[in-house]
Design a protein around this motif. Sequence first.
Motif, mmCIF file in Angstrom:
data_model
loop_
_atom_site.group_PDB
_atom_site.id
_atom_site.type_symbol
_atom_site.label_atom_id
_atom_site.label_comp_id
_atom_site.label_asym_id
_atom_site.label_seq_id
_atom_site.Cartn_x
_atom_site.Cartn_y
_atom_site.Cartn_z
ATOM 1 N N ALA A 12 -5.116 11.141 3.365
ATOM 2 C CA ALA A 12 -4.092 11.307 4.402
ATOM 3 C C ALA A 12 -2.884 10.432 4.118
ATOM 4 O O ALA A 12 -1.731 10.872 4.253
ATOM 5 C CB ALA A 12 -4.687 10.983 5.774
ATOM 6 N N PHE A 13 -3.123 9.194 3.729
ATOM 7 C CA PHE A 13 -2.017 8.286 3.439
ATOM 8 C C PHE A 13 -1.297 8.712 2.158
ATOM 9 O O PHE A 13 -0.059 8.663 2.079
ATOM 10 C CB PHE A 13 -2.546 6.856 3.310
ATOM 11 N N LYS A 14 -2.063 9.137 1.168
ATOM 12 C CA LYS A 14 -1.470 9.613 -0.086
ATOM 13 C C LYS A 14 -0.549 10.806 0.164
ATOM 14 O O LYS A 14 0.551 10.887 -0.397
ATOM 15 C CB LYS A 14 -2.589 9.993 -1.055
ATOM 16 N N LYS A 15 -0.972 11.726 1.038
ATOM 17 C CA LYS A 15 -0.135 12.873 1.383
ATOM 18 C C LYS A 15 1.127 12.429 2.097
ATOM 19 O O LYS A 15 2.217 12.927 1.809
ATOM 20 C CB LYS A 15 -0.936 13.843 2.257
ATOM 21 N N ARG A 16 0.975 11.477 3.024
ATOM 22 C CA ARG A 16 2.139 10.952 3.740
ATOM 23 C C ARG A 16 3.172 10.362 2.780
ATOM 24 O O ARG A 16 4.378 10.578 2.939
ATOM 25 C CB ARG A 16 1.678 9.889 4.733
ATOM 26 N N MET A 17 2.702 9.654 1.749
ATOM 27 C CA MET A 17 3.603 8.980 0.817
ATOM 28 C C MET A 17 4.080 9.895 -0.307
ATOM 29 O O MET A 17 4.988 9.539 -1.056
ATOM 30 C CB MET A 17 2.906 7.756 0.216
ATOM 31 N N GLY A 18 3.462 11.064 -0.450
ATOM 32 C CA GLY A 18 3.920 12.027 -1.444
ATOM 33 C C GLY A 18 3.490 11.726 -2.863
ATOM 34 O O GLY A 18 4.123 12.188 -3.815
ATOM 35 N N PRO B 163 -11.859 -0.492 4.593
ATOM 36 C CA PRO B 163 -12.545 0.585 5.306
ATOM 37 C C PRO B 163 -12.019 0.830 6.722
ATOM 38 O O PRO B 163 -12.019 1.968 7.191
ATOM 39 C CB PRO B 163 -14.004 0.119 5.345
ATOM 40 N N ASP B 164 -11.547 -0.227 7.389
ATOM 41 C CA ASP B 164 -11.088 -0.090 8.772
ATOM 42 C C ASP B 164 -9.568 0.017 8.883
ATOM 43 O O ASP B 164 -9.044 0.112 9.992
ATOM 44 C CB ASP B 164 -11.579 -1.276 9.613
ATOM 45 N N TRP B 165 -8.872 0.004 7.765
ATOM 46 C CA TRP B 165 -7.416 0.063 7.788
ATOM 47 C C TRP B 165 -6.963 1.483 8.087
ATOM 48 O O TRP B 165 -7.618 2.461 7.724
ATOM 49 C CB TRP B 165 -6.831 -0.389 6.466
ATOM 50 N N GLU B 166 -5.798 1.611 8.719
ATOM 51 C CA GLU B 166 -5.237 2.927 9.025
ATOM 52 C C GLU B 166 -4.176 3.356 8.017
ATOM 53 O O GLU B 166 -3.797 4.534 7.973
ATOM 54 C CB GLU B 166 -4.652 2.932 10.439
ATOM 55 N N GLU B 167 -3.687 2.431 7.221
ATOM 56 C CA GLU B 167 -2.725 2.756 6.170
ATOM 57 C C GLU B 167 -2.830 1.718 5.070
ATOM 58 O O GLU B 167 -3.381 0.630 5.268
ATOM 59 C CB GLU B 167 -1.295 2.813 6.714
ATOM 60 N N GLY B 168 -2.307 2.054 3.890
ATOM 61 C CA GLY B 168 -2.372 1.149 2.761
ATOM 62 C C GLY B 168 -1.358 0.032 2.862
ATOM 63 O O GLY B 168 -0.342 0.131 3.550
ATOM 64 N N CYS B 169 -1.620 -1.042 2.145
ATOM 65 C CA CYS B 169 -0.723 -2.197 2.078
ATOM 66 C C CYS B 169 0.663 -1.773 1.601
ATOM 67 O O CYS B 169 0.798 -0.958 0.688
ATOM 68 C CB CYS B 169 -1.337 -3.215 1.128
ATOM 69 N N PHE B 170 1.718 -2.333 2.208
ATOM 70 C CA PHE B 170 3.087 -1.946 1.812
ATOM 71 C C PHE B 170 3.419 -2.436 0.409
ATOM 72 O O PHE B 170 4.151 -1.790 -0.331
ATOM 73 C CB PHE B 170 4.115 -2.439 2.833
ATOM 74 N N GLY B 171 2.870 -3.605 0.014
ATOM 75 C CA GLY B 171 3.109 -4.104 -1.343
ATOM 76 C C GLY B 171 2.431 -3.234 -2.385
ATOM 77 O O GLY B 171 3.019 -2.913 -3.428
ATOM 78 N N CYS B 172 1.180 -2.832 -2.117
ATOM 79 C CA CYS B 172 0.481 -1.921 -3.024
ATOM 80 C C CYS B 172 1.192 -0.569 -3.067
ATOM 81 O O CYS B 172 1.208 0.108 -4.105
ATOM 82 C CB CYS B 172 -0.961 -1.748 -2.577
ATOM 83 N N SER B 173 1.767 -0.170 -1.952
ATOM 84 C CA SER B 173 2.528 1.079 -1.914
ATOM 85 C C SER B 173 3.775 0.970 -2.789
ATOM 86 O O SER B 173 4.177 1.938 -3.457
ATOM 87 C CB SER B 173 2.910 1.417 -0.475
ATOM 88 N N PHE B 174 4.399 -0.198 -2.791
ATOM 89 C CA PHE B 174 5.551 -0.459 -3.658
ATOM 90 C C PHE B 174 5.152 -0.286 -5.119
ATOM 91 O O PHE B 174 5.841 0.375 -5.907
ATOM 92 C CB PHE B 174 6.054 -1.868 -3.385
ATOM 93 N N VAL B 175 4.017 -0.866 -5.499
ATOM 94 C CA VAL B 175 3.503 -0.695 -6.858
ATOM 95 C C VAL B 175 3.281 0.784 -7.154
ATOM 96 O O VAL B 175 3.677 1.305 -8.205
ATOM 97 C CB VAL B 175 2.179 -1.469 -7.044
#
Length: 244
Positions: A123-129, A80-92
């Motif tokens: 917002a993060f989803k849009k940033r990552m495409g 809830p307080d994070w500003e962006e998603g985990c980089f490992g989860c983003s890799f997945v």
Amino acid sequence: MDPQHRIGTREEWLAASKALLVEEKAYTRAGDELARKRRALPWVKVDKTYIFDTLQGRKTLADLFGGRSQLIVYHFMFGPDWEEGCFGCSFVSDHMDGILTHLEHHDVSYVAVSRGPLAKIEAFKKRMGWKFPWVSSNESDFNFDYHVSFTPEEVASKKAFYNFTEQDVGIDELPGHSVFYKDEAGDVYHTYSTYGRGGEQFLSAYAHLDVTPKGREEKKNMGEWLKHHDRYEETASGCAACGS
């Protein structure tokens, strides 16, 4: 080239490759048997009502199936307080958009779930495409009940239940996959979950790295080299990650 690596003839390479093929086939058959055992696990009926925030309004777990009978949930680390998603989860998640159509035409829906508020997720989803569905469980117990989110007390006590054992998790969010089935009556069942390195089975990038001469080049974990895909440094000649 690694000066310590043995150099052989084409005949030596062929003989060694044939021997390796025997082991690779055994590994494949063992994987088939493991998959069969996953499907044979007992199912647990989900009696609790979970509500998720989505772009289409609030939905239940049953709604997330989208008319299909099977659902894969990715527990994406985004507190809830994070500003962006985990980089490992983003890799997945970088692996997902291309296969969604194939899953959906095989009676499987896919959704990422995080405790972060929907506005931050979008917002993060849009940033990552990314295009895959991603919803917020911030107002439900879903993440806690499926043992991927932890209370401050659990983190402080170093006693939280993760990956089927009590351990020191060291953080309030961890990743995992959970699978569900919905029958014709609309009842939902939890069929499978995997955590930690169990998630590697979903990473085709690792499968590609594992056949290269240098392999993954990880002494401990992916954190030694991995970044969000928009944060790899570029060189004057182009993208350092793709070598262009």
